[in-house]
Write an enzyme that holds these catalytic residues in place. Structure first.
Site, PDB file in Angstrom:
ATOM      1  N   SER A 157       0.812  -1.223   0.000  1.00 50.12           N
ATOM      2  CA  SER A 157       0.000   0.000   0.000  1.00 50.12           C
ATOM      3  C   SER A 157       0.846   1.273   0.000  1.00 50.12           C
ATOM      4  O   SER A 157       1.766   1.427   0.800  1.00 50.12           O
ATOM      5  CB  SER A 157      -0.930   0.024   1.213  1.00 50.12           C
TER       6      SER A 157
ATOM      7  N   SER B 165      -0.731   4.178   0.386  1.00 52.25           N
ATOM      8  CA  SER B 165      -1.566   5.176   1.067  1.00 52.25           C
ATOM      9  C   SER B 165      -0.778   6.008   2.074  1.00 52.25           C
ATOM     10  O   SER B 165      -0.918   7.239   2.086  1.00 52.25           O
ATOM     11  CB  SER B 165      -2.742   4.502   1.768  1.00 52.25           C
TER      12      SER B 165
ATOM     13  N   THR C  60      -8.459  -1.800   2.962  1.00 51.45           N
ATOM     14  CA  THR C  60      -8.146  -2.407   1.681  1.00 51.45           C
ATOM     15  C   THR C  60      -8.359  -3.914   1.764  1.00 51.45           C
ATOM     16  O   THR C  60      -8.928  -4.423   2.744  1.00 51.45           O
ATOM     17  CB  THR C  60      -6.743  -1.963   1.186  1.00 51.45           C
TER      18      THR C  60
ATOM     19  N   LYS D 236     -13.038  -4.910   2.866  1.00 56.23           N
ATOM     20  CA  LYS D 236     -13.976  -3.821   2.534  1.00 56.23           C
ATOM     21  C   LYS D 236     -15.441  -4.143   2.857  1.00 56.23           C
ATOM     22  O   LYS D 236     -16.223  -3.253   3.139  1.00 56.23           O
ATOM     23  CB  LYS D 236     -13.840  -3.429   1.061  1.00 56.23           C
TER      24      LYS D 236
ATOM     25  N   GLY E 155     -12.758 -10.668 -12.118  1.00 57.05           N
ATOM     26  CA  GLY E 155     -12.684 -10.615 -10.660  1.00 57.05           C
ATOM     27  C   GLY E 155     -14.024 -10.275 -10.024  1.00 57.05           C
ATOM     28  O   GLY E 155     -14.909  -9.710 -10.687  1.00 57.05           O
TER      29      GLY E 155
ATOM     30  N   GLY F 204     -13.502  -7.288  -3.438  1.00 54.83           N
ATOM     31  CA  GLY F 204     -14.026  -6.141  -2.713  1.00 54.83           C
ATOM     32  C   GLY F 204     -14.284  -4.871  -3.503  1.00 54.83           C
ATOM     33  O   GLY F 204     -15.227  -4.136  -3.204  1.00 54.83           O
TER      34      GLY F 204
ATOM     35  N   THR G   5     -13.985 -18.153  -9.048  1.00 56.26           N
ATOM     36  CA  THR G   5     -15.043 -18.779  -8.250  1.00 56.26           C
ATOM     37  C   THR G   5     -16.374 -18.207  -8.737  1.00 56.26           C
ATOM     38  O   THR G   5     -16.743 -17.079  -8.400  1.00 56.26           O
ATOM     39  CB  THR G   5     -14.847 -18.453  -6.752  1.00 56.26           C
TER      40      THR G   5
ATOM     41  N   LYS H 160     -19.185 -16.352  -6.639  1.00 55.75           N
ATOM     42  CA  LYS H 160     -19.043 -14.936  -6.251  1.00 55.75           C
ATOM     43  C   LYS H 160     -19.546 -14.013  -7.347  1.00 55.75           C
ATOM     44  O   LYS H 160     -20.108 -12.949  -7.075  1.00 55.75           O
ATOM     45  CB  LYS H 160     -17.577 -14.614  -5.952  1.00 55.75           C
TER      46      LYS H 160
ATOM     47  N   TYR I 182      -1.774  -0.861  -9.055  1.00 52.41           N
ATOM     48  CA  TYR I 182      -0.859   0.233  -9.400  1.00 52.41           C
ATOM     49  C   TYR I 182       0.559  -0.035  -8.911  1.00 52.41           C
ATOM     50  O   TYR I 182       1.476   0.725  -9.192  1.00 52.41           O
ATOM     51  CB  TYR I 182      -1.384   1.567  -8.837  1.00 52.41           C
TER      52      TYR I 182
HETATM   53  P1  ATR Z   1     -11.737 -10.602  -1.640  1.00 55.61           P
HETATM   54  O1  ATR Z   1     -12.264 -11.589  -2.660  1.00 55.61           O
HETATM   55  O2  ATR Z   1     -11.470 -11.239  -0.318  1.00 55.61           O
HETATM   56  O3  ATR Z   1     -12.508  -9.331  -1.574  1.00 55.61           O
HETATM   57  P2  ATR Z   1      -9.863  -9.391  -3.369  1.00 55.61           P
HETATM   58  O4  ATR Z   1      -8.385  -9.374  -3.374  1.00 55.61           O
HETATM   59  O5  ATR Z   1     -10.610  -8.135  -3.430  1.00 55.61           O
HETATM   60  O6  ATR Z   1     -10.274 -10.207  -2.095  1.00 55.61           O
HETATM   61  O7  ATR Z   1     -10.322 -10.312  -4.556  1.00 55.61           O
HETATM   62  C1  ATR Z   1      -9.467 -11.156  -5.144  1.00 55.61           C
HETATM   63  C2  ATR Z   1      -9.975 -11.419  -6.551  1.00 55.61           C
HETATM   64  O8  ATR Z   1      -8.883 -11.969  -7.286  1.00 55.61           O
HETATM   65  C3  ATR Z   1     -11.062 -12.458  -6.582  1.00 55.61           C
HETATM   66  O9  ATR Z   1     -11.892 -12.202  -7.670  1.00 55.61           O
HETATM   67  C4  ATR Z   1     -10.270 -13.752  -6.780  1.00 55.61           C
HETATM   68  O10 ATR Z   1     -10.975 -14.792  -7.356  1.00 55.61           O
HETATM   69  P3  ATR Z   1     -11.742 -15.868  -6.405  1.00 55.61           P
HETATM   70  O11 ATR Z   1     -13.031 -15.208  -6.052  1.00 55.61           O
HETATM   71  O12 ATR Z   1     -11.916 -17.056  -7.267  1.00 55.61           O
HETATM   72  O13 ATR Z   1     -10.856 -16.103  -5.222  1.00 55.61           O
HETATM   73  C5  ATR Z   1      -9.225 -13.261  -7.732  1.00 55.61           C
HETATM   74  N1  ATR Z   1      -8.045 -14.124  -7.738  1.00 55.61           N
HETATM   75  C6  ATR Z   1      -7.065 -14.161  -6.803  1.00 55.61           C
HETATM   76  N2  ATR Z   1      -6.120 -15.070  -7.138  1.00 55.61           N
HETATM   77  C7  ATR Z   1      -6.522 -15.606  -8.321  1.00 55.61           C
HETATM   78  C8  ATR Z   1      -5.978 -16.607  -9.199  1.00 55.61           C
HETATM   79  N3  ATR Z   1      -4.838 -17.234  -8.908  1.00 55.61           N
HETATM   80  N4  ATR Z   1      -6.661 -16.896 -10.331  1.00 55.61           N
HETATM   81  C9  ATR Z   1      -7.812 -16.261 -10.610  1.00 55.61           C
HETATM   82  N5  ATR Z   1      -8.384 -15.305  -9.838  1.00 55.61           N
HETATM   83  C10 ATR Z   1      -7.749 -15.001  -8.706  1.00 55.61           C
END
Ligand code: ATR
Length: 264
Positions: free
Chosen positions: A14, A16, A61, A65, A125, A128, A151, A154, A211
């Site tokens: 971060s 910030s 972050t 969130k 994605g 959050g 996933t 989600k 970023y």
């Molecule tokens: P959170 O889901 O807890 O809010 P985030 O960092 O905001 O955390 O979200 C991570 C995003 O990156 C999610 O969409 C995650 O996909 P999953 O929902 O399947 O976990 C995605 N992500 C992280 N690592 C990944 C990977 N190796 N391949 C594909 N997507 C990934």
């Protein structure tokens, strides 16, 4: 001295503290802004410290969130709509959860001179920050928003809230004019998103919320194939700008020096 914090896990990346402390100094404010690595179990205690005045404001972050929502007294319109809180402050004796990511994303795109009106947008994605991006895109009148997440559940949960979303399987690529990486893939140096760049073609707009690093493999490849690219730096600066203005009642300047400050 007033105390501000950004909380998350991981938090090392971060910027910030760098940005807020720069503006604090420039505006001669008696305050300090730190970062703190936390676990979910720490949220309640940290927010109670806003309530009792030990901490004056918090940025939230990844991945908290949504998780902070039950612990604040009230949500602002933006935080409620996106069900995502990235800024916390105290008003009277109430702890307020607010969202400045939506405006940050909108102003970041304006800065990049990209108009999403009537464009087909593909989001990767479902974490959050995604609900804020969806709301901002809708506000700016994107014609179609397609979303894919590893996933799928989600992604489908997001569709329950934003019925106009189109969900596709992870690994599939639809036709689009703008693609947004809102996953955490790219935070680590060798992280790669599997995309068939030669099929996607040229002259598309590739946007990465990340970023730091400045240019993810996602953006590097996109550029090699003749596309326009933008990272999340200006979105980051604008969301911080909004939070700073709320906390200190001073609108700090975003000049070349501010922007360069975040070049790594
Ligand atoms: P959170 O889901 O807890 O809010 P985030 O960092 O905001 O955390 O979200 C991570 C995003 O990156 C999610 O969409 C995650 O996909 P999953 O929902 O399947 O976990 C995605 N992500 C992280 N690592 C990944 C990977 N190796 N391949 C594909 N997507 C990934």
């Amino acid at each position: 001295m007033k105390k501000y914090l950004v909380i998350g896990n991981p938090i090392e990346h971060s910027l910030s503290p760098k940005l807020h402390n720069y503006w604090i100094k420039k505006n001669n404010i008696d305050a300090v802004y730190d970062k703190k690595l936390i676990n979910e179990g720490d949220i309640e205690d940290i927010i109670s410290q806003v309530k009792n005045g030990n901490i004056n404001g918090i940025n939230i972050t990844v991945p908290f969130k949504q998780k902070v929502i039950p612990f604040v007294d009230e949500l602002t319109f933006e935080a409620n709509k996106s069900q995502s809180v990235n800024t916390i402050y105290k008003e009277g004796d109430k702890v307020i959860g607010h969202n400045t990511d939506m405006v940050g994303f909108e102003l970041g795109l304006k800065y990049a001179n990209y108009n999403v009106k009537n464009k087909k947008i593909f989001i990767l994605g479902a974490g959050g920050v995604v609900s804020s991006i969806i709301l901002a895109l809708k506000k700016m009148e994107a014609s179609q928003i397609i979303l894919s997440n590893r996933t799928k559940k989600k992604a489908e949960d997001l569709k329950k809230v934003f019925s106009y979303l189109e969900i596709i399987d992870w690994g599939k690529t639809p036709e689009f004019q703008m693609i947004i990486n809102a996953t955490s893939l790219g935070l680590k140096k060798n992280d790669e998103i599997k995309l068939n760049y030669s099929d996607i073609g040229t002259n598309k707009f590739f946007y990465d919320v990340i970023y730091n690093p400045k240019q993810t493999i996602f953006l590097k490849r996109a550029k090699m194939f003749g596309n326009q690219t933008e990272n999340g730096k200006m979105m980051f600066i604008y969301q911080a700008h909004q939070a700073f203005t709320i906390w200190h009642k001073i609108m700090p300047e975003i000049d070349d020096e501010t922007i360069k400050l975040l070049d790594l």
